[in-house]
Design an enzyme around this catalytic site. Sequence first.
Site, PDB file in Angstrom:
ATOM      1  N   CYS A   1     -16.045  11.695  -9.005  1.00 45.91           N
ATOM      2  CA  CYS A   1     -16.460  11.381 -10.378  1.00 45.91           C
ATOM      3  C   CYS A   1     -17.704  10.485 -10.370  1.00 45.91           C
ATOM      4  O   CYS A   1     -18.787  10.942 -10.057  1.00 45.91           O
ATOM      5  CB  CYS A   1     -15.289  10.768 -11.152  1.00 45.91           C
ATOM      6  SG  CYS A   1     -15.578  10.737 -12.919  1.00 45.91           S
TER       7      CYS A   1
ATOM      8  N   HIS B   1     -11.066  14.999 -10.355  1.00 41.99           N
ATOM      9  CA  HIS B   1     -10.225  14.012  -9.654  1.00 41.99           C
ATOM     10  C   HIS B   1      -9.170  14.703  -8.790  1.00 41.99           C
ATOM     11  O   HIS B   1      -8.099  15.042  -9.291  1.00 41.99           O
ATOM     12  CB  HIS B   1      -9.540  13.101 -10.679  1.00 41.99           C
ATOM     13  CG  HIS B   1     -10.486  12.162 -11.349  1.00 41.99           C
ATOM     14  ND1 HIS B   1     -10.777  10.923 -10.854  1.00 41.99           N
ATOM     15  CD2 HIS B   1     -11.249  12.315 -12.455  1.00 41.99           C
ATOM     16  CE1 HIS B   1     -11.661  10.333 -11.635  1.00 41.99           C
ATOM     17  NE2 HIS B   1     -11.969  11.158 -12.616  1.00 41.99           N
TER      18      HIS B   1
ATOM     19  N   GLU C   1      -7.216  13.377  -6.779  1.00 38.10           N
ATOM     20  CA  GLU C   1      -6.054  12.488  -6.614  1.00 38.10           C
ATOM     21  C   GLU C   1      -5.050  12.606  -7.758  1.00 38.10           C
ATOM     22  O   GLU C   1      -3.913  12.155  -7.649  1.00 38.10           O
ATOM     23  CB  GLU C   1      -6.530  11.033  -6.470  1.00 38.10           C
ATOM     24  CG  GLU C   1      -7.056  10.365  -7.733  1.00 38.10           C
ATOM     25  CD  GLU C   1      -8.497  10.744  -8.093  1.00 38.10           C
ATOM     26  OE1 GLU C   1      -9.046  11.676  -7.473  1.00 38.10           O
ATOM     27  OE2 GLU C   1      -9.063  10.111  -8.998  1.00 38.10           O
TER      28      GLU C   1
ATOM     29  N   SER D   1      12.749 -14.372  -4.301  1.00 40.27           N
ATOM     30  CA  SER D   1      13.021 -14.223  -5.731  1.00 40.27           C
ATOM     31  C   SER D   1      14.178 -13.266  -5.972  1.00 40.27           C
ATOM     32  O   SER D   1      14.747 -13.243  -7.047  1.00 40.27           O
ATOM     33  CB  SER D   1      11.775 -13.688  -6.431  1.00 40.27           C
ATOM     34  OG  SER D   1      11.602 -12.328  -6.072  1.00 40.27           O
ATOM     35  N   GLY D   2      14.491 -12.475  -4.957  1.00 34.92           N
ATOM     36  CA  GLY D   2      15.573 -11.512  -5.144  1.00 34.92           C
ATOM     37  C   GLY D   2      15.070 -10.085  -5.241  1.00 34.92           C
ATOM     38  O   GLY D   2      15.821  -9.144  -5.050  1.00 34.92           O
ATOM     39  N   GLY D   3      13.776  -9.932  -5.530  1.00 33.37           N
ATOM     40  CA  GLY D   3      13.196  -8.589  -5.589  1.00 33.37           C
ATOM     41  C   GLY D   3      13.043  -8.024  -4.180  1.00 33.37           C
ATOM     42  O   GLY D   3      13.126  -8.761  -3.190  1.00 33.37           O
ATOM     43  N   VAL D   4      12.777  -6.720  -4.129  1.00 30.42           N
ATOM     44  CA  VAL D   4      12.683  -6.068  -2.826  1.00 30.42           C
ATOM     45  C   VAL D   4      11.552  -6.658  -1.967  1.00 30.42           C
ATOM     46  O   VAL D   4      11.681  -6.777  -0.752  1.00 30.42           O
ATOM     47  CB  VAL D   4      12.568  -4.531  -2.989  1.00 30.42           C
ATOM     48  CG1 VAL D   4      11.298  -4.136  -3.703  1.00 30.42           C
ATOM     49  CG2 VAL D   4      12.658  -3.825  -1.662  1.00 30.42           C
ATOM     50  N   ASP D   5      10.475  -7.102  -2.614  1.00 27.94           N
ATOM     51  CA  ASP D   5       9.337  -7.619  -1.849  1.00 27.94           C
ATOM     52  C   ASP D   5       9.713  -8.891  -1.092  1.00 27.94           C
ATOM     53  O   ASP D   5       9.439  -9.023   0.106  1.00 27.94           O
ATOM     54  CB  ASP D   5       8.140  -7.943  -2.762  1.00 27.94           C
ATOM     55  CG  ASP D   5       7.741  -6.774  -3.639  1.00 27.94           C
ATOM     56  OD1 ASP D   5       8.118  -5.639  -3.296  1.00 27.94           O
ATOM     57  OD2 ASP D   5       7.070  -6.988  -4.664  1.00 27.94           O
ATOM     58  N   SER D   6      10.310  -9.840  -1.807  1.00 32.05           N
ATOM     59  CA  SER D   6      10.590 -11.110  -1.133  1.00 32.05           C
ATOM     60  C   SER D   6      11.765 -10.986  -0.169  1.00 32.05           C
ATOM     61  O   SER D   6      11.764 -11.617   0.891  1.00 32.05           O
ATOM     62  CB  SER D   6      10.807 -12.239  -2.142  1.00 32.05           C
ATOM     63  OG  SER D   6      11.925 -11.989  -2.933  1.00 32.05           O
TER      64      SER D   6
END
Length: 516
Positions: free
Chosen positions: A85, A172, A174, A227-232
């Site tokens: 683009c 595009h 993608e 924090s409890g999320g999957v990341d932490s």
Amino acid sequence: MAQQRVAVVDFGGQYTHLIARRCRELGVYSEIVPFTKPLKEVLSGDYETLGIILSGSPRGVNEPNAPRIPAEDLLNVSVPVLGICYGHQLIALAFNGELEHGTMMEYGNTYVRVIERDVLFMDVPEQFVAWMSHMDSVVKQPPNFKVLALTERGAVAAMRHAERPIYGVQFHPEVRHTQMGKMILKRFLVDVCGFRCDWRPMDRVEELSREIAATVPPDEHVICAVSGGVDSVTTAVLLNRTLGERLHCIFVDHGLMRKGEPEQVVSTLRRMGIANLVFVRAEERFLSRLRGVKDPEKKRKIIGEEFAKIFEEEAAKIPRASWLAQGTIYPDRIESGSAGSGSALIKTHHNVAGLPAGLRLKLVEPLKDLYKDEVREVARKLGIPEEIVSRHPFPGPGLAVRIIGEVTEEKLRICRDANAIVEEEFKKAGVYDKVWQAFAVVTDSSWTGVMGDARAEGYVVIVRAVESEDGMTADWYRPDMDLLDRISKRIVNEVGNVTMVAYATTPKPPSTIEAC
Ligand code: XMP
């Protein structure tokens, strides 16, 4: 052997992340680099950068102050280049092609006609559907370029340099609407650039563990905010593999968590073998500071500050800790302006923006280059329970950003219970994993109701469910009407003090996902 990489140059376009993600889905590690970084520097460094993709931009190429790459940089680049683009138009401009503004624009699904079957178009039919979104068009290819395909309106849909591997496509590849778009991208990455396509996020567990070991010296300790999320949780479990007793996790319950979440997180971390875990109950501290505060950014700031204070107090009790680990992931850094093109700050995502200032800790962020679904793959590989792995993302400031206006105990109770109902019903209907997030927001408005035979005044609750690939853009989820009906009835009947349930139908942009 150096890690192979494709660099996606960011000019501020909305599809830049999608391009980077698609490359990774194809097994090619990608990174977004700002357009201000000279290409020479992009190509030097720790990676083996085998290709460059120039992405889109909200600006027109000929606008004053439009983001540019000097033409001589493009001319001198030693690896294959694909312009998408705006990137396609930049190539045309750099090599003296002809562009027009506003005469041949196209949006949405359009047809592209292949006129030269180059390697990029090996897999597509002669005419294929492609996603377009452009005001400017390349109306004549630069000298020494070949036209490979035309748009419906006759502009150059794809071109390549006659001798060098420099390509431009107006559409595009993608975007899912583009027929065989991913194959077109794959042909560029494999056949033009020569990538091996062997990058897998879960293979990174060993590599990430080695990186942690190389970063944190053997006698130093690390504090990790969970924090409890999957990341932490993934960050903590990953660090635990390498550091064991040298890891100290701190979990602050700010009273703004989802129903049952604090208990679930603590028991999971214990089961995953985290030896040092401090659980701080701080509900009253947060709620008292939030009393009377209506402004969303103020609420976020207070939560960030209070969190930092508590964290600092607890960290001070841990001797020899000189590192802070955080579950920052790639889009957090981009949205908070600490990576990429420095796009506008929309909200303070305080796991990035609000580090405890008084703590002189060095930072370790093992997931900082991964997207959410890649983190989930790593988490599964580490054996983290599916309940946590596939749980919807949850913001750091918790339910405070799902409560419009002041956070009162009554609104918090409604919000927590209504959120639990939404999650439960989405799970029962088998659509929980189809959406990025599904939740309930408590507004500051009331609606007159009639309950029994009496007039009742209650809150308006908004249910929001969105589909998204990474939280950067999102569309509202079209739910089954019976599901919506069940959620609505249960919220009114079971939660109490709610007299209206509405459903949110605005995508991001222009809305954000969370309410405030
Ligand atoms: P928005 O509301 O900005 O949300 O469209 C995009 C994604 O980010 C999550 N989110 C946050 N995550 N701290 C976080 O860690 C925050 O302050 C925060 N605010 C929003 C949100 O849940 C969504 O997935």
